[in-house]
Design a protein around this motif. Structure first.
Motif, PDB file in Angstrom:
ATOM      1  N   LYS A   1       3.195   4.011  -4.994  1.00 42.90           N
ATOM      2  CA  LYS A   1       2.336   4.961  -5.709  1.00 42.90           C
ATOM      3  C   LYS A   1       1.524   4.261  -6.796  1.00 42.90           C
ATOM      4  O   LYS A   1       0.505   4.778  -7.228  1.00 42.90           O
ATOM      5  CB  LYS A   1       3.199   6.062  -6.323  1.00 42.90           C
ATOM      6  CG  LYS A   1       3.787   6.987  -5.270  1.00 42.90           C
ATOM      7  CD  LYS A   1       4.622   8.059  -5.914  1.00 42.90           C
ATOM      8  CE  LYS A   1       5.359   8.864  -4.870  1.00 42.90           C
ATOM      9  NZ  LYS A   1       6.344   9.753  -5.475  1.00 42.90           N
TER      10      LYS A   1
ATOM     11  N   ASP B   1      -7.710   6.088  -2.044  1.00 44.04           N
ATOM     12  CA  ASP B   1      -6.312   5.785  -2.368  1.00 44.04           C
ATOM     13  C   ASP B   1      -5.364   6.664  -1.555  1.00 44.04           C
ATOM     14  O   ASP B   1      -4.320   6.210  -1.082  1.00 44.04           O
ATOM     15  CB  ASP B   1      -6.059   6.010  -3.876  1.00 44.04           C
ATOM     16  CG  ASP B   1      -6.801   5.001  -4.727  1.00 44.04           C
ATOM     17  OD1 ASP B   1      -7.100   3.905  -4.207  1.00 44.04           O
ATOM     18  OD2 ASP B   1      -7.109   5.305  -5.893  1.00 44.04           O
ATOM     19  N   ARG B   2      -5.758   7.921  -1.403  1.00 44.42           N
ATOM     20  CA  ARG B   2      -4.900   8.824  -0.615  1.00 44.42           C
ATOM     21  C   ARG B   2      -4.859   8.378   0.843  1.00 44.42           C
ATOM     22  O   ARG B   2      -3.804   8.391   1.478  1.00 44.42           O
ATOM     23  CB  ARG B   2      -5.425  10.257  -0.697  1.00 44.42           C
ATOM     24  CG  ARG B   2      -5.133  10.880  -2.014  1.00 44.42           C
ATOM     25  CD  ARG B   2      -5.160  12.399  -1.956  1.00 44.42           C
ATOM     26  NE  ARG B   2      -4.992  12.867  -3.311  1.00 44.42           N
ATOM     27  CZ  ARG B   2      -6.001  13.105  -4.151  1.00 44.42           C
ATOM     28  NH1 ARG B   2      -7.236  12.981  -3.739  1.00 44.42           N
ATOM     29  NH2 ARG B   2      -5.767  13.481  -5.377  1.00 44.42           N
TER      30      ARG B   2
ATOM     31  N   ALA C   1      -0.212   4.201   5.308  1.00 48.12           N
ATOM     32  CA  ALA C   1       0.996   3.395   5.103  1.00 48.12           C
ATOM     33  C   ALA C   1       2.256   4.182   5.470  1.00 48.12           C
ATOM     34  O   ALA C   1       3.229   3.620   5.957  1.00 48.12           O
ATOM     35  CB  ALA C   1       1.065   2.944   3.655  1.00 48.12           C
ATOM     36  N   LEU C   2       2.227   5.503   5.248  1.00 45.64           N
ATOM     37  CA  LEU C   2       3.411   6.319   5.538  1.00 45.64           C
ATOM     38  C   LEU C   2       3.371   6.933   6.948  1.00 45.64           C
ATOM     39  O   LEU C   2       4.268   7.678   7.327  1.00 45.64           O
ATOM     40  CB  LEU C   2       3.547   7.438   4.498  1.00 45.64           C
ATOM     41  CG  LEU C   2       3.760   6.991   3.048  1.00 45.64           C
ATOM     42  CD1 LEU C   2       3.744   8.182   2.108  1.00 45.64           C
ATOM     43  CD2 LEU C   2       5.078   6.236   2.896  1.00 45.64           C
TER      44      LEU C   2
ATOM     45  N   THR D   1       0.809  -1.225   0.000  1.00 45.56           N
ATOM     46  CA  THR D   1       0.000   0.000   0.000  1.00 45.56           C
ATOM     47  C   THR D   1       0.841   1.273   0.000  1.00 45.56           C
ATOM     48  O   THR D   1       0.317   2.362  -0.208  1.00 45.56           O
ATOM     49  CB  THR D   1      -0.932   0.023   1.231  1.00 45.56           C
ATOM     50  OG1 THR D   1      -0.118  -0.135   2.391  1.00 45.56           O
ATOM     51  CG2 THR D   1      -1.964  -1.073   1.171  1.00 45.56           C
TER      52      THR D   1
ATOM     53  N   PHE E   1      10.187  10.786   1.114  1.00 46.07           N
ATOM     54  CA  PHE E   1       8.968  10.263   0.477  1.00 46.07           C
ATOM     55  C   PHE E   1       9.184  10.121  -1.030  1.00 46.07           C
ATOM     56  O   PHE E   1       8.707   9.205  -1.657  1.00 46.07           O
ATOM     57  CB  PHE E   1       7.789  11.225   0.659  1.00 46.07           C
ATOM     58  CG  PHE E   1       7.346  11.402   2.069  1.00 46.07           C
ATOM     59  CD1 PHE E   1       7.344  10.334   2.949  1.00 46.07           C
ATOM     60  CD2 PHE E   1       6.903  12.632   2.511  1.00 46.07           C
ATOM     61  CE1 PHE E   1       6.907  10.497   4.250  1.00 46.07           C
ATOM     62  CE2 PHE E   1       6.477  12.813   3.814  1.00 46.07           C
ATOM     63  CZ  PHE E   1       6.479  11.747   4.682  1.00 46.07           C
TER      64      PHE E   1
ATOM     65  N   VAL F   1      -5.193   5.397   2.036  1.00 42.78           N
ATOM     66  CA  VAL F   1      -4.377   4.186   2.184  1.00 42.78           C
ATOM     67  C   VAL F   1      -2.892   4.561   2.265  1.00 42.78           C
ATOM     68  O   VAL F   1      -2.156   4.097   3.137  1.00 42.78           O
ATOM     69  CB  VAL F   1      -4.639   3.218   0.996  1.00 42.78           C
ATOM     70  CG1 VAL F   1      -3.609   2.104   0.954  1.00 42.78           C
ATOM     71  CG2 VAL F   1      -6.033   2.630   1.086  1.00 42.78           C
ATOM     72  N   LEU F   2      -2.462   5.442   1.353  1.00 40.28           N
ATOM     73  CA  LEU F   2      -1.049   5.824   1.327  1.00 40.28           C
ATOM     74  C   LEU F   2      -0.675   6.624   2.587  1.00 40.28           C
ATOM     75  O   LEU F   2       0.401   6.449   3.161  1.00 40.28           O
ATOM     76  CB  LEU F   2      -0.743   6.632   0.060  1.00 40.28           C
ATOM     77  CG  LEU F   2       0.729   6.968  -0.191  1.00 40.28           C
ATOM     78  CD1 LEU F   2       1.570   5.699  -0.273  1.00 40.28           C
ATOM     79  CD2 LEU F   2       0.909   7.758  -1.483  1.00 40.28           C
TER      80      LEU F   2
ATOM     81  N   MET G   1       1.989  13.310  -3.970  1.00 45.29           N
ATOM     82  CA  MET G   1       2.564  12.046  -4.437  1.00 45.29           C
ATOM     83  C   MET G   1       1.671  11.346  -5.452  1.00 45.29           C
ATOM     84  O   MET G   1       2.151  10.735  -6.377  1.00 45.29           O
ATOM     85  CB  MET G   1       2.776  11.109  -3.254  1.00 45.29           C
ATOM     86  CG  MET G   1       3.953  11.501  -2.399  1.00 45.29           C
ATOM     87  SD  MET G   1       4.154  10.274  -1.109  1.00 45.29           S
ATOM     88  CE  MET G   1       4.303  11.316   0.279  1.00 45.29           C
TER      89      MET G   1
END
Lengths: 507, 305
Positions: free
Chosen positions: A122, B46-47, B53-54, A119, B80, B49-50, B37
């Motif tokens: 990108k 989707d944003r 994750a970060l 996940t 990043f 999830v990222l 990103m």
């Protein structure tokens, strides 16, 4: 003392003068200048055109887009559909990575499963549709998706579908791989000095035959456009990317260099807020705005022909594109005024809107925004123009804080209308345009799983007609990309804006 | 002196903490790194999830706490954008930046000091007025314009130097001169005015009355004392050269820290910004300490104070 200093400089100057010829380029070295650097050598984690410009020459995929964005087999010898969710690919034998390891179905499985499950990547949002990848034998893999996916071939031919070397990465670790990348493509990595240059050279063991035209390819990073042009004019580089109109004459008038342009998938458009309570929620207001803008003037005069007027978010060259909406536009200021009056903006009542646009992100973006504001003022709309630097603009857009109207340029590296048309579904539009149309919504859902190509294209074209009529987006023009090229080089731009070295030749 | 140096070095610790906190707050409020990103039209899901994750969905203080505890261990985090160790990336750029900065400084001193002395010696002459005029021009001229003009005339129209990039000495001349011109334009009037002031002093008159050669009077007696403000201006300029030579680096595609930092700021790449700012701060502190030591060497009275 001053005399000595002057003598020192005179000597240095003469030394440079006589060593000037050393800047001349080797004719078997191809040098391409880009505006920004490669971000990483991890093909599944960049979403960046400059990075892809380099990487697409180093990697292999199951399928790859040719110059016309058609999918052609690369590592795959072909495919068959086992059922509506499982696709089987036969892989070419005898392919080796740049370190000599053979490329097998295990590498394909490793690559797709990573993109589909990690996940932090990108590319994850694109590849998460993959449920499983199974190795049938050393040279056969099955890819299973969660839902029927008519766009699977588009997926396996997009950036991020590059095949990674499983054994090399597992043995040496990711950090080592990122500094010493190994793929199986026509060119192999030589060196990377960040924000300076990437050097690649032909791979001797390439399955398709070694490239014998070039000894090395240098991708130089030159952020300032006038410097890129300077390098082109002096023969320091062969091809330069992103040339702004003010530099065209310099390149065109110079002996030995030419200006070349080609289409991109980027559509400049206005995002219209349809949220109840906002003035642009009234369809007649959106229509009036569209009729007030002369797209051709923007494309031909401001951009000097670097754009083609369009009325659809789907770019020419993308599956599902509706040609009847391309190279056309609505412009009728009288009708615009009439529509505004019908919407209640008459007898001293003026429509006031906030128009947000980025500055310095797209070709002549702030100039285009100012001209649009001027055109709207001409039909009696009062515009509060908000020009923002990209970071602030993008944060505002992503946070869905766009007001009545916002200008943005959206590209499509998936090359299928499934990607851009999601904007006209209720879920995706929520908070951004708040557009809702039951027919578009249901057509999108059906088309996304429709394995009949012709039917699917017709469904996407119908959605585009609805969007052109309802105007949650007002498309302005499809942007072109401009390149400066040394006349010793034969270079034909690609719609995906990539530099594919095998297609670049010495004359 | 030793006690003074120890005190100055200890002062670095709170300064670094304050800087790191300020940078963290500024980047945090500047926007969402995930927005930079993923494509502009990525979905919220989707944003999210990222972001998870970060670790970017955690509260501000927790994120800062993690950053601080890693910093104590010498780990400034991973970029990043590049997904690599941020400090490593910054150190990778440092040599290019230091090369350009030291060459520019040397060039500025070599140009600025002799012209300053010349101007003072020939006070009110045509040469004095000319040098003063050029100095004003040098301070007023934007470096990007000078850089582009130098490229146009000395690299494109007359290909004497390479247009851009980093390589041998020939690559250093144009960007070096672009940076040096502005600094020399500050050094020259400073040297001129302090020389003029010193040349009026009693001890200079005494030296002259002893019959010493003008050369000895100028360079041995007057010049050394005129150096103090020059060292001060150099100490002020060095941090700018290390972290702020952005425009010159961009115009000449010089792969230094300035370009890295600006890309990191645009991309809201916290780890790179933090690492770069801390390195620039350390270099700045080092040079300001060096300047203090140099003051003492040039003028021992400062140490006594």
């Amino acid at each position: 003392m001053t005399g000595k200093v002057l003598k020192f400089f005179a000597a240095a100057f003469l030394l440079m003068f006589f060593s000037g010829s050393s800047f001349a380029a080797n004719e078997r070295i191809l040098t391409i200048a880009m505006g920004s650097d490669v971000l990483t050598f991890d093909a599944q984690n960049h979403l960046n055109t400059s990075t892809d410009c380099v990487l697409n020459n180093m990697t292999n995929m199951l399928y790859r887009k040719d110059a016309n964005a058609e999918m052609v087999p690369e590592l795959a010898l072909g495919h068959e559909q086992i059922n509506e969710k499982v696709w089987r690919f036969k892989i070419r034998e005898g392919v080796t990575f740049h370190n000599g390891d053979p490329l097998t179905a295990e590498d394909v499985k490793f690559s797709f499963l990573r993109a589909a499950t990690d996940t932090t990547l990108k590319e994850y949002p694109y590849f998460k549709v993959i449920k499983d990848v199974r190795v049938v034998d050393d040279y056969t893999v099955d890819i299973e998706t969660f839902e029927p996916l008519p766009t699977l071939l588009r997926l396996v031919s997009k950036a991020g579908a590059d095949i990674l070397p499983k054994k090399y990465i597992e043995t040496n670790g990711w950090d080592h791989f990122l500094k010493n990348p190994v793929y199986s493509g026509q060119f192999e990595f030589v060196s990377w000095v960040r924000d300076d240059r990437v050097v690649i050279k032909p791979y001797e063991g390439y399955w398709g035959g070694m490239n014998t035209e070039w000894d090395e390819v240098h991708f130089r990073v030159i952020p300032e456009v006038s410097t890129r042009v300077g390098e082109l004019l002096t023969g320091g580089v062969d091809i330069i990317y992103n040339v702004s109109p003010n530099e065209w004459t310099r390149i065109g008038n110079n002996k030995g260099t030419s200006l070349v342009n080609g289409e991109t998938t980027r559509i400049m458009l206005l995002v219209m807020r349809c949220t109840e309570g906002t003035p642009t929620a009234d369809k007649r207001v959106r229509e009036a705005i569209d009729f007030a803008i002369e797209n051709k003037v923007l494309a031909d005069v401001l951009l000097s022909g670097s754009g083609t007027p369009t009325r659809t978010r789907v770019s020419r060259g993308v599956t599902g594109f509706d040609p009847s909406l391309y190279n056309t536009y609505c412009y009728d200021p009288e009708r615009s005024k009439k529509l505004l009056a019908e919407a209640g903006y008459k007898d001293g009542k003026t429509l006031e809107i906030t128009f947000t646009a980025p500055r310095g992100r797209y070709l002549m973006d702030s100039e285009v925004a100012q001209m649009i504001a001027g055109m709207l003022e001409e039909v009696g709309i009062k515009v509060r123009l908000e020009l923002l630097e990209w970071t602030s603009f993008n944060s505002l857009y992503v946070a869905k804080k766009n007001r009545e109207m916002l200008m943005i340029g959206l590209a499509d590296n998936y090359f299928d209308a499934n990607y851009p048309l999601i904007h006209y579904t209720k879920d995706r539009a929520k908070g951004e345009t708040d557009f809702s149309n039951d027919e578009a919504d249901s057509l999108y859902k059906i088309a996304a799983k429709n394995m009949n190509h012709e039917e699917r294209v017709a469904q996407y074209q119908r959605i585009q007609q609805i969007a052109a009529e309802e105007r949650p987006h007002i498309a302005l023009y499809q942007l072109k990309a401009n390149y400066g090229v040394n006349d010793r080089i034969l270079f034909v731009p690609r719609i995906d804006e990539l530099s594919r070295i095998e297609e670049i030749h010495r004359k | 002196m030793k006690e003074y140096l120890c005190r100055r070095i200890l002062q670095i610790i709170p300064v670094l903490f304050i800087i790191s906190f300020a940078v963290f707050v500024l980047i945090y409020v500047a926007g969402d790194p995930v927005a930079m990103m993923l494509p502009s039209d990525a979905t919220d899901a989707d944003r999210a999830v990222l972001r998870t994750a970060l670790g970017l969905d955690r509260p501000f203080l927790e994120q800062y706490g993690i950053f601080l505890s890693n910093m104590m261990k010498g780990n400034l985090g991973r970029s990043f954008r590049y997904r690599e160790d941020a400090l490593g990336i910054v150190f990778e750029r440092l040599p290019a930046t230091l090369e350009l900065a030291s060459f520019s400084m040397l060039l500025a001193v070599v140009i600025g000091i002799p012209f300053g002395i010349w101007s003072a010696k020939a006070r009110n002459s045509f040469m004095d007025i000319f040098i003063t005029g050029v100095s004003v021009l040098g301070r007023a001229m934007p470096s990007f314009w000078l850089g582009i003009m130098l490229i146009l005339f000395l690299a494109v129209k007359n290909p004497l130097f390479p247009v851009s990039g980093r390589g041998g000495l020939e690559h250093l001349i144009l960007p070096g001169f672009t940076l040096a011109f502005g600094i020399a334009a500050q050094i020259t009037p400073l040297v001129r005015s302090s020389m003029l002031e010193i040349l009026q002093q009693d001890y200079i008159r005494t030296a002259r009355s002893k019959g010493l050669a003008e050369r000895v009077v100028i360079y041995k007696h007057a010049f050394r004392n005129a150096l103090v403000p020059v060292v001060a201006i150099m100490a002020v300029q060095i941090p700018g050269l290390i972290g702020g030579a952005l425009i010159t680096e961009t115009v000449f595609s010089w792969p230094g820290l300035g370009q890295l930092v600006i890309q990191a700021i645009y991309g809201l790449d916290m780890a790179i910004v933090q690492a770069a700012v801390l390195v620039i701060a350390l270099v700045t502190i080092f040079f300001s300490l060096l300047a203090d030591v140099l003051y003492c060497l040039i003028d021992p009275r400062i140490q006594q104070r």
